[in-house]
Design a protein around this motif. Structure first.
Motif, mmCIF file in Angstrom:
data_model
loop_
_atom_site.group_PDB
_atom_site.id
_atom_site.type_symbol
_atom_site.label_atom_id
_atom_site.label_comp_id
_atom_site.label_asym_id
_atom_site.label_seq_id
_atom_site.Cartn_x
_atom_site.Cartn_y
_atom_site.Cartn_z
ATOM 1 N N VAL A 14 0.859 -1.196 0.000
ATOM 2 C CA VAL A 14 0.000 0.000 0.000
ATOM 3 C C VAL A 14 0.890 1.239 0.000
ATOM 4 C CG1 VAL A 14 -1.767 1.274 1.270
ATOM 5 C CG2 VAL A 14 -1.806 -1.229 1.240
ATOM 6 N N PRO A 15 0.646 2.204 -0.884
ATOM 7 C CA PRO A 15 1.499 3.392 -0.922
ATOM 8 C C PRO A 15 1.314 4.221 0.339
ATOM 9 C CG PRO A 15 -0.389 3.702 -2.351
ATOM 10 C CD PRO A 15 -0.425 2.256 -1.907
ATOM 11 N N PRO A 16 2.388 4.827 0.864
ATOM 12 C CA PRO A 16 2.266 5.689 2.055
ATOM 13 C C PRO A 16 1.355 6.885 1.766
ATOM 14 C CG PRO A 16 4.561 5.124 1.615
ATOM 15 C CD PRO A 16 3.778 4.700 0.400
ATOM 16 N N THR A 17 0.620 7.287 2.812
ATOM 17 C CA THR A 17 -0.287 8.428 2.700
ATOM 18 C C THR A 17 0.430 9.707 3.143
ATOM 19 O OG1 THR A 17 -2.175 7.015 3.197
ATOM 20 C CG2 THR A 17 -2.488 9.397 3.454
ATOM 21 N N PRO A 18 0.436 10.742 2.324
ATOM 22 C CA PRO A 18 1.058 12.012 2.758
ATOM 23 C C PRO A 18 0.203 12.682 3.830
ATOM 24 C CG PRO A 18 0.068 12.251 0.593
ATOM 25 C CD PRO A 18 -0.053 10.798 0.935
ATOM 26 N N VAL A 19 0.853 13.179 4.874
ATOM 27 C CA VAL A 19 0.117 13.821 5.986
ATOM 28 C C VAL A 19 0.876 15.053 6.457
ATOM 29 C CG1 VAL A 19 -0.970 11.691 6.821
ATOM 30 C CG2 VAL A 19 1.293 12.348 7.691
ATOM 31 N N ASP A 20 0.105 15.993 7.031
ATOM 32 C CA ASP A 20 0.711 17.091 7.783
ATOM 33 C C ASP A 20 1.087 16.561 9.167
ATOM 34 O OD1 ASP A 20 0.065 18.584 5.590
ATOM 35 O OD2 ASP A 20 -1.562 19.709 6.563
ATOM 36 N N TYR A 21 2.171 17.073 9.724
ATOM 37 C CA TYR A 21 2.631 16.535 10.998
ATOM 38 C C TYR A 21 3.154 17.651 11.902
ATOM 39 C CZ TYR A 21 7.440 17.082 9.277
ATOM 40 O OH TYR A 21 8.613 17.596 8.811
ATOM 41 N N MET A 22 3.354 17.291 13.162
ATOM 42 C CA MET A 22 3.879 18.232 14.156
ATOM 43 C C MET A 22 4.812 17.481 15.090
ATOM 44 S SD MET A 22 1.780 20.403 17.053
ATOM 45 C CE MET A 22 1.053 21.476 15.830
ATOM 46 N N ILE A 23 5.930 18.087 15.403
ATOM 47 C CA ILE A 23 6.838 17.558 16.416
ATOM 48 C C ILE A 23 6.568 18.311 17.711
ATOM 49 C CG2 ILE A 23 9.241 17.202 17.069
ATOM 50 C CD1 ILE A 23 9.943 17.208 14.095
#
Length: 335
Positions: A14-23
């Motif tokens: 399954v191709p990875p899903t692009p997401v917004d992220y926060m550290i």
């Protein structure tokens, strides 16, 4: 039929899903209670004459500033001054009589009883002088403390009594802030604690220090009354102003904040989606203080953890994701 992989080939990963992220990182977070209050004078009194009489002089300006002990008004003194002069004459006469009686007593020309009677007469005269002096002092009306006068209520020439109010006197530097806090927060307050507040029409925040707390909780409103003092050298703050108050009840120097939208309600609490080794991990969390657009996380996250901010409902445990857009952590000062 197996799903198509990359390039359309069936059975592929399954191709990875692009997401917004926060550290997430550790920040200083103040736990703040919001309430309302009113400004009241630091000291306030209605100036009244202490004895009845005709007002002969008014020596103050309405709305003016006065110092402690300043002479504000005078009542008629003529009768009292005449009595005072009469008693002073009697005092001088009785002093001479007592001196003469003492000389006679030394040669047995007068009895001890007569000598004592003359001495008693002198003491009574001196007591009358002290009483008259007190009455004369009360004909002069003075400011009991430094402050600002209100509007005059009596006119020169009026006959006044102790029930009449001449003028109100207020001390407004410092000025007091009085506010109520719910019963459950009463243990978070203490003398010396600082509060922030602002009033309508003045575009700035003010700082006050709590100096007193009510001894009991109001049974009707279930609130505790607190009073704080604020410096007011320029007179910007007026008694009666409505104030919006912020009470800092505690401070967390290592708070973890996440956007409210990143927290997902579940059956037994809340969770966030973390990124671990390129895959989604469902992480249960315990939330604390709620801000306008963020939440404080008490348990479940640590500084340096990476959380997902988009596509939360479509992602499942273990799904591969690609962090594409970094979102800055919430700033407590801007919430």
């Amino acid at each position: 039929m197996a799903g198509a992989g990359p390039g359309g080939k069936p059975g592929g990963p399954v191709p990875p899903t692009p997401v917004d992220y926060m550290i997430v990182n550790a920040q200083v977070l103040e736990n703040t209670l919001f309430t309302t209050g009113n400004l009241v004078p630091n000291e306030q009194v209605d100036i009244r004459p202490e004895r009845a009489g005709r007002m002969t002089k008014l020596l103050f300006k309405e709305g003016g500033l006065v110092q402690k002990g300043a002479l504000l008004a005078e009542l008629d003194r003529e009768e009292l001054e005449a009595q005072f002069a009469k008693f002073k004459v009697s005092e001088a006469y009785n002093e001479r009589e007592l001196k003469r009686a003492k000389d006679l007593l030394a040669i047995d020309g007068i009895s001890q009883e007569d000598y004592d009677r003359i001495g008693l007469t002198l003491d009574q005269t001196r007591a009358d002088i002290r009483i008259t002096q007190v009455a004369l002092d009360k004909t002069r009306i003075r400011a009991p403390f430094s402050g600002k006068l209100g509007l005059r209520q009596l006119s020169e020439g009026a006959y006044v009594s102790p029930s009449d109010v001449l003028v109100a006197l207020q001390q407004t530097n410092p000025i007091k802030l009085e506010f109520e806090v719910p019963e459950r927060f009463s243990r978070d307050l203490r003398p010396g604690q600082r509060v922030r507040f602002n009033v309508e029409g003045i575009g700035q925040n003010f700082i006050a220090d709590i100096y007193a707390l009510s001894n009991e909780v109001n049974a009707g409103t279930r609130t505790l009354t607190a009073r704080a003092r604020c410096a007011n050298p320029n007179g910007l703050l007026k008694p009666g102003n409505f104030a919006k108050v912020q009470v800092i009840t505690s401070q967390n120097n290592a708070a973890v904040l996440v956007p409210t939208d990143a927290v997902i309600p579940i059956l037994n609490g809340q969770q966030v989606l973390m990124i671990k080794d390129g895959k989604v991990k469902m992480q249960s969390v315990v939330i604390g203080q709620r801000l306008q657009t963020a939440m404080a996380i008490l348990e479940g996250l640590a500084p340096g953890d990476t959380i997902v901010l988009t596509g939360l409902l479509a992602l499942k445990e273990g799904m591969p994701v690609i962090p594409t857009k970094l979102i800055e952590s919430p700033n407590p000062s801007g919430l």
